[in-house]
Design a protein around this motif. Structure first.
Motif, short mmCIF file in Angstrom:
data_model
loop_
_atom_site.label_atom_id
_atom_site.label_comp_id
_atom_site.label_asym_id
_atom_site.label_seq_id
_atom_site.Cartn_x
_atom_site.Cartn_y
_atom_site.Cartn_z
N ILE A 256 0.84 -1.20 0.00
CA ILE A 256 0.00 0.00 0.00
C ILE A 256 0.87 1.25 0.00
O ILE A 256 0.73 2.13 -0.85
CB ILE A 256 -0.95 0.01 1.22
CG1 ILE A 256 -1.83 -1.25 1.24
CG2 ILE A 256 -1.82 1.28 1.20
CD1 ILE A 256 -2.67 -1.43 0.01
N LYS A 312 -3.70 4.37 0.38
CA LYS A 312 -3.12 4.14 -0.95
C LYS A 312 -2.86 5.44 -1.69
O LYS A 312 -1.89 5.56 -2.44
CB LYS A 312 -4.08 3.25 -1.76
CG LYS A 312 -3.57 2.87 -3.14
CD LYS A 312 -2.40 1.93 -3.05
CE LYS A 312 -1.99 1.44 -4.44
NZ LYS A 312 -0.77 0.61 -4.41
N GLY A 386 -8.48 -12.53 -1.69
CA GLY A 386 -7.96 -11.57 -2.66
C GLY A 386 -6.95 -12.17 -3.61
O GLY A 386 -6.28 -11.44 -4.35
N ASP A 400 -4.42 -6.93 -8.42
CA ASP A 400 -5.14 -5.81 -7.82
C ASP A 400 -6.08 -6.26 -6.71
O ASP A 400 -6.29 -5.55 -5.73
CB ASP A 400 -5.92 -5.05 -8.89
CG ASP A 400 -5.02 -4.31 -9.87
OD1 ASP A 400 -3.85 -4.07 -9.51
OD2 ASP A 400 -5.49 -3.97 -10.97
N SER A 401 -6.64 -7.45 -6.89
CA SER A 401 -7.57 -7.96 -5.87
C SER A 401 -6.86 -8.17 -4.53
O SER A 401 -7.45 -7.95 -3.46
CB SER A 401 -8.20 -9.28 -6.33
OG SER A 401 -7.20 -10.26 -6.59
N THR A 404 -6.40 -4.73 -2.88
CA THR A 404 -7.67 -4.29 -2.29
C THR A 404 -7.94 -5.03 -0.99
O THR A 404 -8.39 -4.44 0.00
CB THR A 404 -8.82 -4.52 -3.28
OG1 THR A 404 -8.56 -3.79 -4.48
CG2 THR A 404 -10.14 -4.08 -2.67
N LEU A 407 -5.84 -3.60 1.81
CA LEU A 407 -6.33 -2.29 2.25
C LEU A 407 -7.56 -2.43 3.13
O LEU A 407 -7.66 -1.79 4.18
CB LEU A 407 -6.64 -1.43 1.03
CG LEU A 407 -6.95 0.04 1.29
CD1 LEU A 407 -5.79 0.71 2.02
CD2 LEU A 407 -7.23 0.75 -0.03
N ILE A 408 -8.50 -3.27 2.73
CA ILE A 408 -9.71 -3.48 3.53
C ILE A 408 -9.37 -4.15 4.86
O ILE A 408 -9.88 -3.76 5.92
CB ILE A 408 -10.73 -4.31 2.74
CG1 ILE A 408 -11.26 -3.50 1.55
CG2 ILE A 408 -11.89 -4.75 3.64
CD1 ILE A 408 -12.17 -4.28 0.64
#
Length: 433
Positions: A256, A312, A386, A400-401, A404, A407-408
């Motif tokens: 990130i 990000k 992910g 990218d998954s 994400t 980050l979540i």
């Protein structure tokens, strides 16, 4: 009872040199050690982090009964504290010793066994350590001061172990880095175990009450002890949220923020303000009540975590500011539950006329341990969802998954978990708080 001597306060508080690293470093480094150094799949790595702690959860109440029995026989819990602390130190170093089976499955099994034994030793240290405040002083405010000292040392221990451990692993690199880190942290733990053993020598142990001997009676106590259940529920969900953050720090720094070496700065940005707030939160509690302070700290922590969702796109400085606010809230949600717990134990022992400190500490530690265990396992599951790529190649590209998911898992999920604890804060069952 008058204020405790400085020697007793400091001696007890230095036990955090054991609890801090054990609670922090595995949550911070064990998952990336498994996925990015040993090449263990993320879902399996999450299970490895989780499974030994499940045993710890089941064993902690039993360790509490053993500790109560030893107290009745010898008049002290210090023998358990010393033996458990040294055992934790040796076995912690063993977790990261890596015998080199050249097979990710065999390496993973070795880590499970070593972590399993380490968690067992930790139960013998942590349970009597948590039971002591209810016994060495009956003064309501003195318990808050004692807890503040303990959490202050805990913050220093977390800052040192959580900041230095990643520097060692990245500075040396590879398996050797983790081996050296394990030994350094193990030495710190030995120092903590010796300090609390020697520092609490001669400390009062309170009135010798008979202990509850039948598990049926213990179950009835937990069923009727409503205030304890509510407080433990809050602490559990918030510990779960914090442990998810810890599990995600290395991944957030690398993928990130984009600089793996920044994880020490990110960690320090959280723990530094937590340390500075340790003397402040008790003053807030003394003025407005422990309950009000606990709720305020929870709100600050939840909001700050949610703000990290923008990490990000934020400049590093802005991310560190929000991380600092996380530390402010974190300090409070550590201080207040541990300050309220001895009050609840004292009330229950007066009501029943029986010893409750050991078994209460055992169940409390079980809840704390389960929260910490589920955090690493939950973050590992999020990585798996992910499609995170585990590899012995630390520079493996991620889809990218996976970014994400990181980050979540680092922001939204822990924010929700911390916020879930706020409705559980019931003033009606924490009247003295």
């Amino acid at each position: 009872m008058t204020a405790l001597p400085t020697r007793t306060r400091l001696g007890y508080s230095l036990g955090s040199l054991v609890t801090g690293p054990f609670g922090t470093v595995p949550g911070l480094l064990l998952l990336p050690y498994l996925t990015d150094t040993l090449g263990v799949a993320s879902a399996a790595a999450g299970a490895i982090v989780f499974v030994p702690k499940v045993w710890d959860v089941l064993f902690n109440p039993f360790a509490g009964r053993l500790s109560d029995s030893d107290l009745a026989r010898t008049g002290s819990r210090r023998r358990f504290i010393l033996g458990g602390g040294i055992g934790v130190a040796v076995l912690f170093a063993a977790i990261f010793a890596y015998p080199g089976f050249a097979n990710s499955a065999a390496d993973g099994i070795y880590v499970v066994v070593a972590f399993f034994l380490c968690a067992t030793a930790f139960a013998f240290f942590q349970v009597p350590f948590n039971a002591l405040p209810a016994e060495i002083t009956a003064n309501y405010d003195e318990r808050t001061r004692l807890t503040s000292w303990r959490i202050g040392v805990l913050a220093i221990a977390i800052l040192f172990s959580g900041g230095v451990a990643p520097l060692i692993t990245t500075g040396i690199g590879g398996v050797a880095g983790y081996r050296v880190m394990g030994v350094v942290v193990g030495v710190l733990m030995v120092g903590g175990a010796l300090a609390v053993f020697l520092g609490t020598r001669g400390a009062p142990v309170g009135t010798q009450l008979p202990q509850t001997t039948r598990f049926r009676d213990l179950w009835a106590t937990m069923r009727n002890w409503r205030s304890f259940r509510w407080l433990l529920g809050v602490y559990f969900v918030q510990s779960l949220g914090v442990s998810v953050v810890l599990a995600g720090v290395s991944y957030a720094a690398k993928y990130i923020i984009g600089d793996e070496s920044s994880k020490s700065f990110l960690f320090a940005a959280v723990v530094g303000p937590a340390l500075l707030m340790m003397p402040v939160w008790p003053r807030i509690g003394a003025r407005w009540g422990k309950f009000a302070g606990f709720r305020a700290a929870s709100i600050v922590l939840a909001v700050a975590l949610l703000c990290l969702l923008g990490a990000k796109g934020f400049p590093l400085g802005v991310t560190l500011v929000f991380a600092a606010l996380v530390g402010v809230g974190y300090g409070g949600v550590q201080v207040f539950p541990l300050a309220i717990l001895p009050d609840l134990i004292e009330d229950e022992e007066k009501r029943t006329g029986e010893r409750r400190a050991g078994i209460a500490a055992g169940i409390w530690t079980a809840g704390d341990t389960l929260g910490l265990a589920l955090g690493g396992g939950l973050f590992g599951l999020i990585l798996s969802m992910g499609d995170y790529v585990s590899s012995t190649n630390a520079s493996a590209a991620q889809p990218d998954s996976a970014i994400t998911a990181i980050l979540i898992g680092f922001s939204v999920l822990p924010a929700v978990l911390v916020a879930l604890g706020i409705p559980l804060l019931r003033k009606s069952v924490l009247d003295r708080a």
